[in-house]
Design a protein around this motif. Structure first.
Motif, short mmCIF file in Angstrom:
data_model
loop_
_atom_site.label_atom_id
_atom_site.label_comp_id
_atom_site.label_asym_id
_atom_site.label_seq_id
_atom_site.Cartn_x
_atom_site.Cartn_y
_atom_site.Cartn_z
N ARG A 165 11.62 23.51 66.63
CA ARG A 165 11.89 24.63 68.01
C ARG A 165 11.32 26.02 67.13
O ARG A 165 11.84 26.19 66.14
CB ARG A 165 13.14 24.67 68.43
CG ARG A 165 13.12 25.61 69.41
CD ARG A 165 14.33 25.24 70.64
NE ARG A 165 15.80 25.12 69.86
CZ ARG A 165 16.33 23.91 69.95
NH1 ARG A 165 15.74 22.68 70.76
NH2 ARG A 165 17.40 23.54 69.56
N VAL A 166 10.57 26.55 67.63
CA VAL A 166 10.08 27.82 67.57
C VAL A 166 10.49 28.77 68.66
O VAL A 166 10.42 28.76 69.86
CB VAL A 166 8.53 27.94 67.39
CG1 VAL A 166 8.00 29.27 67.05
CG2 VAL A 166 8.03 26.76 66.36
N VAL A 167 11.00 29.88 68.22
CA VAL A 167 11.66 30.77 69.15
C VAL A 167 10.94 32.41 68.65
O VAL A 167 11.10 32.62 67.27
CB VAL A 167 12.91 31.07 69.13
CG1 VAL A 167 13.65 31.09 67.84
CG2 VAL A 167 13.52 32.16 70.16
N GLY A 168 10.49 33.06 69.38
CA GLY A 168 10.11 34.36 69.02
C GLY A 168 10.97 35.26 69.89
O GLY A 168 11.17 35.27 71.06
N LEU A 169 11.48 36.37 69.01
CA LEU A 169 12.44 37.39 69.79
C LEU A 169 11.96 38.60 69.62
O LEU A 169 11.48 39.11 68.40
CB LEU A 169 13.80 37.14 69.02
CG LEU A 169 14.73 35.71 69.07
CD1 LEU A 169 15.64 35.59 68.36
CD2 LEU A 169 14.98 35.59 70.58
N TRP A 170 12.30 39.53 70.62
CA TRP A 170 11.85 41.09 70.74
C TRP A 170 13.05 41.63 71.14
O TRP A 170 13.33 41.48 72.35
CB TRP A 170 10.41 41.05 71.42
CG TRP A 170 9.41 40.35 70.80
CD1 TRP A 170 8.35 40.87 70.03
CD2 TRP A 170 8.82 39.27 70.96
NE1 TRP A 170 7.50 40.04 69.69
CE2 TRP A 170 7.79 38.77 70.34
CE3 TRP A 170 9.50 38.09 71.87
CZ2 TRP A 170 7.12 37.63 70.45
CZ3 TRP A 170 8.75 36.88 72.09
CH2 TRP A 170 7.64 36.72 71.33
N VAL A 171 13.56 42.70 70.72
CA VAL A 171 14.62 43.44 71.01
C VAL A 171 14.35 44.77 70.84
O VAL A 171 14.02 45.40 69.35
CB VAL A 171 15.89 43.25 70.10
CG1 VAL A 171 16.98 44.38 70.86
CG2 VAL A 171 16.27 41.71 70.39
N ASP A 172 14.35 45.53 71.94
CA ASP A 172 13.92 47.17 71.86
C ASP A 172 14.92 47.71 72.65
O ASP A 172 15.62 47.52 73.75
CB ASP A 172 12.77 47.40 72.63
CG ASP A 172 11.59 46.79 72.13
OD1 ASP A 172 11.20 47.10 70.84
OD2 ASP A 172 10.59 46.19 72.81
N SER A 173 15.73 48.89 71.69
CA SER A 173 17.07 49.40 72.19
C SER A 173 16.96 50.94 72.03
O SER A 173 16.09 51.21 71.21
CB SER A 173 18.28 49.15 71.42
OG SER A 173 18.52 47.69 71.54
N ASP A 174 17.13 51.54 73.38
CA ASP A 174 17.19 53.08 73.14
C ASP A 174 18.34 53.78 73.30
O ASP A 174 19.48 53.25 74.06
CB ASP A 174 16.35 53.58 74.46
CG ASP A 174 14.85 53.26 74.11
OD1 ASP A 174 14.13 53.52 73.14
OD2 ASP A 174 14.24 52.60 75.00
#
Length: 276
Positions: A165-174
């Motif tokens: 299982r491959v998971v790509g995660l992107w988190v942008d917080s302001d």
């Protein structure tokens, strides 16, 4: 009259003899007629090839926590907890798409599950400055596995699964502090997590067009642990299509190797399966 009756009796016996001879010459003819009127069970397929594609909607609740900024001497970007129920997810959801597919030739096959989810979360941090935050979370998951059929009965099929299982995660917080001394800051983080896994899937025919589907896997690699369980009921509308209603749980313990420390998605699934 007696002669006419005798002739009719002889003709009836002759016709019966011909029908009996045809039935003996074509074994299984009654069963074939029955098969023409009843659709085959969902887990069977004509010939050595078996193909199923299921686009589905997953309506999950989400729980987890972001890693935050833990660089030495810098505590200005805290870890955030994510705890969203299904009703909250609907309002925060930007986009989602899921598809599950299986291809098998005789006993060897391939399983593929693709998921994409994009969420936007807004809230307030506790503290004297009532800091506002806006977080965009995106996840692309791909589960791919080779399958081997170990049980192949008319009403029960069981496959062992070995894959990844491959998971790509992107988190942008302001973050934006309120008041005269409020400060603003943004942080972005991303990661690609690859885990090996082993699993099992099963199909059970219940009769009347109904069947049960089950799948479970567990794995590790870049993450400390990942696991998944799916259970569903299927109803065949025809030889080539069926409706699916079930429940899915997917969990991750990233162990500090991703923008999230941990993640759990769980909730009902609703889809349509096409068989070829």
């Amino acid at each position: 009259m007696v002669t006419a009756f005798a002739d009719a009796t002889r003709r009836a016996r002759a016709i019966g003899a011909v029908v009996a001879a045809l039935c003996c010459a074509i074994p299984g003819a009654p069963a074939a007629a029955q098969d023409m009127t009843a659709p085959p069970p969902a887990s069977t397929a004509a010939g050595p090839w078996f193909v199923r594609i299921t686009p589905y909607a997953w309506l999950p609740s989400v729980s987890g926590s972001t890693r935050g900024d833990r660089s030495a001497g810098d505590r200005s970007v805290p870890s955030l907890s994510i705890d969203k129920g299904f009703s909250d997810i609907l309002s925060d959801l930007d986009f989602a798409g899921m598809v599950f597919g299986t291809v098998r030739y005789e006993r060897i096959g391939l399983l593929v599950d693709l998921d994409y989810v994009s969420l936007s979360v807004d809230g307030n941090l506790r503290g004297p400055f009532r800091t506002r935050y806006h977080t965009n979370f995106e996840a692309l998951l791909a589960t791919v596995g080779a399958t081997a059929r170990v049980v192949d009965e008319p009403k029960l099929g069981v496959d062992l699964v070995v894959g990844a299982r491959v998971v790509g995660l992107w988190v942008d917080s302001d973050f934006k502090g309120q008041g005269r001394f409020g400060l603003s800051r943004g942080v972005s983080d991303s990661a690609t997590i690859v885990d090996g896994l082993v699993g099992v899937r099963a199909d059970v025919e219940l009769g009347g067009g109904f069947s049960l589907f089950g799948y479970a896997d567990i794995g590790t690699g870049n993450s400390d642990l990942t696991w998944q369980v799916i259970g569903a009921v299927e109803y065949s509308f025809s030889n080539s299509a069926s409706g699916v209603l079930g429940y899915r749980y997917l969990g991750y313990d990233f162990g500090g190797h991703a923008p999230l420390d941990d993640l759990a998605l769980y909730g009902p699934i609703l889809g349509v399966t096409f068989r070829f």
